[in-house]
Design a protein around this motif. Structure first.
Motif, PDB file in Angstrom:
ATOM      1  N   ASP A 140       0.826  -1.207   0.000  1.00  0.00           N
ATOM      2  CA  ASP A 140       0.000   0.000   0.000  1.00  0.00           C
ATOM      3  C   ASP A 140       0.859   1.255   0.000  1.00  0.00           C
ATOM      4  O   ASP A 140       0.530   2.246  -0.659  1.00  0.00           O
ATOM      5  N   LEU A 141       1.965   1.213   0.757  1.00  0.00           N
ATOM      6  CA  LEU A 141       2.874   2.361   0.867  1.00  0.00           C
ATOM      7  C   LEU A 141       4.287   1.833   1.016  1.00  0.00           C
ATOM      8  O   LEU A 141       4.584   1.072   1.944  1.00  0.00           O
ATOM      9  N   PHE A 142       5.174   2.217   0.102  1.00  0.00           N
ATOM     10  CA  PHE A 142       6.557   1.760   0.164  1.00  0.00           C
ATOM     11  C   PHE A 142       7.459   2.743  -0.567  1.00  0.00           C
ATOM     12  O   PHE A 142       6.992   3.575  -1.352  1.00  0.00           O
ATOM     13  N   ALA A 143       8.746   2.650  -0.281  1.00  0.00           N
ATOM     14  CA  ALA A 143       9.728   3.531  -0.917  1.00  0.00           C
ATOM     15  C   ALA A 143      10.869   2.690  -1.470  1.00  0.00           C
ATOM     16  O   ALA A 143      11.221   1.642  -0.911  1.00  0.00           O
ATOM     17  N   VAL A 144      11.450   3.164  -2.574  1.00  0.00           N
ATOM     18  CA  VAL A 144      12.544   2.462  -3.243  1.00  0.00           C
ATOM     19  C   VAL A 144      13.698   3.434  -3.435  1.00  0.00           C
ATOM     20  O   VAL A 144      13.496   4.572  -3.883  1.00  0.00           O
ATOM     21  N   GLN A 145      14.896   2.976  -3.081  1.00  0.00           N
ATOM     22  CA  GLN A 145      16.111   3.765  -3.308  1.00  0.00           C
ATOM     23  C   GLN A 145      17.051   2.956  -4.198  1.00  0.00           C
ATOM     24  O   GLN A 145      17.441   1.837  -3.844  1.00  0.00           O
ATOM     25  N   VAL A 146      17.407   3.533  -5.350  1.00  0.00           N
ATOM     26  CA  VAL A 146      18.296   2.859  -6.295  1.00  0.00           C
ATOM     27  C   VAL A 146      19.621   3.609  -6.347  1.00  0.00           C
ATOM     28  O   VAL A 146      19.676   4.790  -6.710  1.00  0.00           O
ATOM     29  N   LEU A 147      20.700   2.915  -5.974  1.00  0.00           N
ATOM     30  CA  LEU A 147      22.061   3.417  -6.053  1.00  0.00           C
ATOM     31  C   LEU A 147      22.831   2.565  -7.057  1.00  0.00           C
ATOM     32  O   LEU A 147      22.353   1.504  -7.471  1.00  0.00           O
ATOM     33  N   PRO A 148      24.036   2.995  -7.467  1.00  0.00           N
ATOM     34  CA  PRO A 148      24.760   2.215  -8.478  1.00  0.00           C
ATOM     35  C   PRO A 148      25.010   0.758  -8.100  1.00  0.00           C
ATOM     36  O   PRO A 148      25.012  -0.119  -8.964  1.00  0.00           O
ATOM     37  N   THR A 149      25.219   0.478  -6.798  1.00  0.00           N
ATOM     38  CA  THR A 149      25.587  -0.875  -6.390  1.00  0.00           C
ATOM     39  C   THR A 149      24.492  -1.622  -5.651  1.00  0.00           C
ATOM     40  O   THR A 149      24.665  -2.801  -5.318  1.00  0.00           O
ATOM     41  N   GLN A 150      23.353  -0.975  -5.384  1.00  0.00           N
ATOM     42  CA  GLN A 150      22.323  -1.654  -4.598  1.00  0.00           C
ATOM     43  C   GLN A 150      20.983  -0.951  -4.735  1.00  0.00           C
ATOM     44  O   GLN A 150      20.914   0.226  -5.109  1.00  0.00           O
ATOM     45  N   THR A 151      19.922  -1.692  -4.443  1.00  0.00           N
ATOM     46  CA  THR A 151      18.567  -1.142  -4.380  1.00  0.00           C
ATOM     47  C   THR A 151      17.957  -1.524  -3.035  1.00  0.00           C
ATOM     48  O   THR A 151      18.027  -2.690  -2.631  1.00  0.00           O
ATOM     49  N   SER A 152      17.364  -0.545  -2.359  1.00  0.00           N
ATOM     50  CA  SER A 152      16.732  -0.789  -1.063  1.00  0.00           C
ATOM     51  C   SER A 152      15.238  -0.512  -1.162  1.00  0.00           C
ATOM     52  O   SER A 152      14.811   0.410  -1.864  1.00  0.00           O
ATOM     53  N   VAL A 153      14.458  -1.320  -0.438  1.00  0.00           N
ATOM     54  CA  VAL A 153      13.009  -1.152  -0.372  1.00  0.00           C
ATOM     55  C   VAL A 153      12.609  -1.125   1.102  1.00  0.00           C
ATOM     56  O   VAL A 153      13.032  -1.994   1.874  1.00  0.00           O
ATOM     57  N   VAL A 154      11.808  -0.132   1.489  1.00  0.00           N
ATOM     58  CA  VAL A 154      11.250  -0.111   2.838  1.00  0.00           C
ATOM     59  C   VAL A 154       9.726  -0.033   2.716  1.00  0.00           C
ATOM     60  O   VAL A 154       9.197   0.717   1.898  1.00  0.00           O
ATOM     61  N   ILE A 155       9.046  -0.831   3.531  1.00  0.00           N
ATOM     62  CA  ILE A 155       7.587  -0.938   3.470  1.00  0.00           C
ATOM     63  C   ILE A 155       6.985  -0.159   4.635  1.00  0.00           C
ATOM     64  O   ILE A 155       7.315  -0.401   5.793  1.00  0.00           O
ATOM     65  N   GLY A 156       6.084   0.770   4.308  1.00  0.00           N
ATOM     66  CA  GLY A 156       5.378   1.503   5.345  1.00  0.00           C
ATOM     67  C   GLY A 156       4.094   0.812   5.757  1.00  0.00           C
ATOM     68  O   GLY A 156       3.761   0.757   6.941  1.00  0.00           O
ATOM     69  N   ALA A 157       3.357   0.282   4.780  1.00  0.00           N
ATOM     70  CA  ALA A 157       2.090  -0.396   5.069  1.00  0.00           C
ATOM     71  C   ALA A 157       1.763  -1.349   3.935  1.00  0.00           C
ATOM     72  O   ALA A 157       2.051  -1.075   2.765  1.00  0.00           O
ATOM     73  N   GLY A 158       1.154  -2.464   4.280  1.00  0.00           N
ATOM     74  CA  GLY A 158       0.749  -3.419   3.271  1.00  0.00           C
ATOM     75  C   GLY A 158       1.751  -4.542   3.065  1.00  0.00           C
ATOM     76  O   GLY A 158       2.667  -4.737   3.864  1.00  0.00           O
ATOM     77  N   ARG A 159       1.588  -5.254   1.973  1.00  0.00           N
ATOM     78  CA  ARG A 159       2.402  -6.431   1.672  1.00  0.00           C
ATOM     79  C   ARG A 159       2.946  -6.327   0.253  1.00  0.00           C
ATOM     80  O   ARG A 159       2.188  -6.072  -0.693  1.00  0.00           O
ATOM     81  N   ALA A 160       4.247  -6.525   0.106  1.00  0.00           N
ATOM     82  CA  ALA A 160       4.894  -6.471  -1.208  1.00  0.00           C
ATOM     83  C   ALA A 160       5.615  -7.784  -1.483  1.00  0.00           C
ATOM     84  O   ALA A 160       6.080  -8.459  -0.558  1.00  0.00           O
TER      85      ALA A 160
END
Length: 294
Positions: A140-160
């Motif tokens: 429902d709510l999530f954020a994605v950070q893409v860097l040259p060597t890695q990608t991070s995902v953090v979930i605020g609400a819901g299921r991914a």
């Protein structure tokens, strides 16, 4: 004369029809702050949009933001909203709608982007593809950070549902509220439990940090600065006895880079008890920014 007028009227009607179709069936881009530019599909010239501007956003279009830029994109009557944070870019790879108005959507990005899906039923498929991982089912709510060597995902609400960069569902991870996951060329991290509000810095602290304990000798709280020297402003304090993830050190080793609130800050090294070696060295010109994520 009549022929030219008819052609002009026809062209105007065509433009209005295209604009109406994009507004109804594609995405709508809005500029919130700073410098925001759009690159239309199959073109090479970036167009700068003023604050408050609105524009259709179609397949192949790219939006990018500067150090202060922020933009947001809405799809299907705000069934989903995408927030593009500073120094980031976002590309709409796929957008199509079926007869029942359910859409297939695919984005790719660099930098930091927040996604909010208000009505999952409006989407037959909604995914974010990066070099290190793919989100095949959005929360429902999530954020994605893409860097040259890695990608991070953090979930605020819901299921991914998150897969590695091959999209292999056999290696999929299901992430729920307050979970973070990182993808690298070697695969996905285990799901990491975070404390709300969830941030990328918090995830970095768990995966990369070395724990220290604040032991300020002549004060109850230790100042946190936005950079690694006295000339940088104080942005807050950390109380005595609190543990902090140490993320780096200044060249003279007088200050540590620590996870602080939604990002990072700098504290005096002499006031921290730790056994941390081989921390990365950051230059004196390092300037932290505080991001609110989820």
């Amino acid at each position: 004369m009549f022929t030219r007028l008819a052609l002009l009227i026809g062209a105007i009607c065509l433009i209005m029809a295209i604009a109406q179709a994009q507004t109804e069936y594609a995405a709508l881009l809005r500029v919130d702050n700073g410098r925001v530019q759009i690159l239309r599909a199959n073109t090479q010239e970036w167009i700068t949009l003023p604050v408050g501007a609105q524009a259709p956003f179609g397949v192949g279009d790219v939006v990018r933001t500067d150090f202060f830029g922020r933009a947001w994109i809405t799809l299907l009557d705000e069934s989903a909203t995408v927030f593009v944070l500073p120094t980031s870019d976002l590309t709409l790879l796929t957008f199509s709608a079926t007869d029942d108005q359910r859409a297939t959507v695919q984005f790719t990005q660099q930098g930091r982007v927040i996604y909010q899906v208000a009505d999952h039923d409006r989407f037959a498929d909604f995914r974010i593809s990066t070099d290190h991982l793919t989100i095949t089912q959005p929360a429902d709510l999530f954020a994605v950070q893409v860097l040259p060597t890695q990608t991070s995902v953090v979930i605020g609400a819901g299921r991914a549902t998150i897969t590695d960069n091959t999209g292999n569902t056999r290696t999929a991870i299901t992430a729920t509220d307050n979970i973070g996951v990182r993808g690298t060329p070697v695969g996905l991290s285990a799901p990491i439990r975070l404390t709300p509000p969830t941030t990328f810095a918090q995830l970095d602290g768990v995966l990369d940090g070395c724990i220290g304990v604040i032991q300020a000798r002549n004060q109850q709280n230790l100042n946190v600065r936005v950079g690694p020297s006295e000339r940088y402003d104080v942005i807050g304090t950390i109380p005595n006895g609190q543990t902090v993830p140490l993320m780096g050190v200044s060249p003279n080793r007088e200050r540590y880079r620590v996870v602080y609130k939604s990002h990072f800050g700098w504290i005096l090294a002499l006031e921290v008890r730790n056994r941390c070696d081989n921390l990365p060295v950051y230059g004196y010109n390092t300037l932290e920014r505080q991001y609110g994520v989820l």
